[in-house]
Design an enzyme around this catalytic site. Structure first.
Site, mmCIF file in Angstrom:
data_model
loop_
_atom_site.group_PDB
_atom_site.id
_atom_site.type_symbol
_atom_site.label_atom_id
_atom_site.label_comp_id
_atom_site.label_asym_id
_atom_site.label_seq_id
_atom_site.Cartn_x
_atom_site.Cartn_y
_atom_site.Cartn_z
ATOM 1 N N LYS A 26 -15.153 10.570 -8.851
ATOM 2 C CA LYS A 26 -13.741 10.428 -9.196
ATOM 3 C C LYS A 26 -13.358 11.125 -10.499
ATOM 4 C CE LYS A 26 -12.553 6.145 -6.799
ATOM 5 N NZ LYS A 26 -11.127 6.353 -6.531
ATOM 6 N N GLU B 43 -1.155 6.727 -5.485
ATOM 7 C CA GLU B 43 -1.015 5.699 -6.515
ATOM 8 C C GLU B 43 0.255 5.913 -7.328
ATOM 9 O OE1 GLU B 43 -4.375 4.975 -8.991
ATOM 10 O OE2 GLU B 43 -5.854 5.550 -7.469
ATOM 11 N N ARG C 21 -18.393 -4.115 3.886
ATOM 12 C CA ARG C 21 -19.095 -5.405 3.934
ATOM 13 C C ARG C 21 -18.612 -6.161 5.164
ATOM 14 N NH1 ARG C 21 -17.247 -4.915 -1.249
ATOM 15 N NH2 ARG C 21 -15.486 -6.222 -0.690
ATOM 16 N N GLU D 46 -8.983 4.834 4.780
ATOM 17 C CA GLU D 46 -8.360 3.722 5.504
ATOM 18 C C GLU D 46 -7.665 4.214 6.771
ATOM 19 O OE1 GLU D 46 -6.293 0.731 2.615
ATOM 20 O OE2 GLU D 46 -6.497 2.635 1.569
ATOM 21 N N HIS E 157 -5.420 -2.583 0.411
ATOM 22 C CA HIS E 157 -6.433 -1.541 0.200
ATOM 23 C C HIS E 157 -7.804 -2.165 -0.061
ATOM 24 C CE1 HIS E 157 -8.361 2.122 -1.254
ATOM 25 N NE2 HIS E 157 -8.621 1.534 -2.412
ATOM 26 N N THR F 273 -7.534 14.319 -11.161
ATOM 27 C CA THR F 273 -6.505 13.313 -10.892
ATOM 28 C C THR F 273 -5.175 14.015 -11.117
ATOM 29 O OG1 THR F 273 -7.942 11.562 -11.723
ATOM 30 C CG2 THR F 273 -5.592 11.057 -11.575
#
Lengths: 409, 409
Positions: free
Chosen positions: A250, A198, A139, A358, A130, A254
């Site tokens: 964020k 997660e 980057r 992703e 990840h 959750t």
């Protein structure tokens, strides 16, 4: 036909007597707020654990007749073992059947609640795949991993007050965003709402300020684990996060599963971590530990019922014991109810990536699903994480699902 | 000689009847855990507020006979006003003197405790002078302020479980650090332990998920403020903080004063914010608000008794209402007991900087103090923040001090 197990459990059910995860449930009430109490999942039913303890004269009746798991979490590892041993007997010894059977409620008849009061919530970033994927995306001309990544489990504090139980709707957040080409930031509902698949770890036994928790004490402090979806606004984060990390992107929600699987149920799932190619400092060095640090948890992510990813937890670079040791190395204390997340679980394969950013490479390669094309989440989308782990004798240990539907803000 | 005020308060005492901050105290007990109860500071004494309410037949007796301020915080703004009005009468109306006098305990005879249970803790970075100083130190060739700084109040979540009351020793943290010239990170006690002189805001009234709190609702949600010292390890932070922000460097201890000053006591201290040179988005635009957004709080920082700084809170760029609006703009809910810090308060002058890293320019220009030379904190050092604000009729409103001594880890 195989002999039915006591309480008519189908043979090999992933929520059989080898599992016994804990949650908090209530029954519909005609008067006032329904009573919340500790439940233990058995097959597709929920055992009223406090009522069973009371009926069977167990000393744990008051620990289990509670509206949250916190008292049980605080009781410590020896009690966790003793309660689990007692529960196993209640649901397997035929002599208890007459007492226990009436205290089992179908899952469809109960409401499940946030199982524990969250103290602090810390989220890590422990998947090499990840972190590498995000590094390559953002980057492209530099090293994919930042220099600190293999020396310490990078993590940060999240918002404990917006941890919600599976099934809670997730309201699309609004916030500031600014593309590099924009002259000034704009404002509006997030157009890049994403998931992060997660695993969350739940702390039971507290620790004192100034007393770091070594790797070897992990299981004295951590009671169990849950699935966790750390909903993230990918367009809000890049603008806000320098230099102090994510905040509004964020902190809106959750989601955690309603069931906390005790680590004791996952003994058969322990696996070696992937090979480490950079030496770590002694407080993170687990090469002398007696037991492997990883857990073989097989996660599946579905979007509106279509499988979009199968992230393998066994591929994580940092173990939960290492995350705990790092979190406390500066002297931070632990409280009962502390929750820490692994960060997005992504494996080496493209179909093992635990986030849409992703899976769609920041929206550039949409997913073509039977239910439609997707880059990021649309209103009405429902995301569900499920998982299982190898249990004893080839049986599976089911983890509680975590699901949430996106609604407009 | 001026007429003594009721209860023999010296005229113009900064903790006179115009102030009345709330805390939690206990009296020494010969048997078991001493009883914690809500106290109100009056001069150098503490009023047992619950006992006074009970003795005077007040409806607030049960709200005040509590071991934390949380029930009072949760009761909402109208109740805050009503309780304050009642307290003011109890300590000023001569007829109550006979009842109230025996319920006042000298500060020296009580123990003060953490006044409320902290829910989430968010720390901001709202001083332009502080952010500019750090930018100049760490990015000497770039712009001092990052591009987002004047568009949003940058902030991040900290560790609620290590918020401690004034007087608690601070254990020097250990952690990883790596200078750019080091081949690999080293480990050890922080050699750059620092303070951050801040103001903390305490949330009373909760809010729902998905419902941002507008600027105009600030005083419906925030009960009061305290002084706050966010202890920081300057050598641990630079290595750990990319890309998700500070963690170990700031999670070991945050000290708050034992007294929470209600916003109602600070009406005379409200001032205009400094002029804004960059337009902000509507949810942060306070140009149409009826009341000024700043507070004129004059902070003094002492190190082992020597004054090292006098940070002026009135120079902060972002107001507490703007921080609250930003914290909730994505839909994050508020809980009773949420605490948010302003970030280091630094003014434009060198003697107004609220951290040692600024005062010594990252250790390059040590402070020459009567008690010795200092760059960062040494074991045994004691740091104390005090403050006052302009009150009605020229009297001062004293804020409770926050003090802490560094001990070796």
């Amino acid at each position: 036909m195989p002999e039915p197990t006591p309480l008519d459990l189908p043979e090999g059910h992933p929520f059989g007597p080898h599992n016994l995860p804990y949650g908090v449930f209530s029954l519909p009430s005609s008067q006032g707020e329904p009573l919340r109490r500790v439940g233990v999942r058995l097959g597709d039913r929920v055992l009223d654990a406090g009522a069973a303890a009371h009926a069977l004269g167990s000393p744990y009746a008051s620990l289990l007749a509670q509206p949250t798991l916190n008292p049980l979490l605080a009781a410590g590892r020896q009690t966790w073992r003793d309660v689990r041993r007692a529960l196993t007997a209640w649901v397997t010894v035929p002599a208890h059947r007459e007492v226990v059977e009436p205290l089992l409620h179908p899952l469809s008849a109960v409401e499940l609640h946030l199982p524990f009061e969250v103290a602090d919530y810390v989220d890590f970033y422990a998947s090499e795949h990840h972190a590498t994927n995000l590094g390559r995306m953002f980057r492209p001309d530099g090293e994919a991993l930042l220099p600190n990544w293999k020396h310490l489990p990078v993590g940060y504090h999240g918002r404990a007050g917006t941890v919600v139980v599976s099934g809670t709707d997730v309201i699309r957040p609004s916030g500031q965003r600014k593309a590099p080409s924009d002259a000034a930031p704009g404002f509006g509902p997030s157009a890049k709402l994403d998931i992060e698949a997660e695993v969350g770890f739940v702390v039971g036994t507290p620790s004192a300020m100034g007393s770091p928790v070594p790797l070897s004490s992990f299981r004295d402090h951590v009671f169990g684990l849950c699935l966790l979806n750390d909903w993230s606004a990918r367009d809000i984060q890049p603008w806000e996060y320098v230099p102090l990390g994510p905040h509004v992107a964020k902190s809106f929600a959750t989601s955690v599963s309603a069931w906390i699987t005790p680590l004791e149920a996952l003994e058969s799932a322990r696996v070696q971590l992937p090979a480490r190619d950079v030496p770590v400092l002694p407080y993170l060095d687990d090469s002398d530990e007696d037991e492997p640090g990883g857990y073989d948890l097989r996660i599946t992510v579905t979007l509106n019922g279509d499988v979009i990813s199968e992230p393998p937890y066994a591929t994580m670079y940092w173990s939960p014991a290492q995350m705990l040791a790092h979190m406390t190395v500066g002297g931070a204390s632990l409280r009962t109810g502390d929750l820490y997340g692994s960060g997005t679980v992504s494996g080496p394969q493209t179909h093992q990536r635990g986030s849409l950013i992703e899976l769609t490479w920041n929206g550039s390669t949409p997913l073509e699903l039977p239910s439609g094309k997707r880059t990021f989440l649309e209103d009405g989308d429902e995301v569900t994480l499920t998982a299982w782990a190898p249990g004893p004798d080839g049986v599976r240990v089911g983890l509680g699902e975590v699901t949430g539907r996106v609604v407009s803000g």
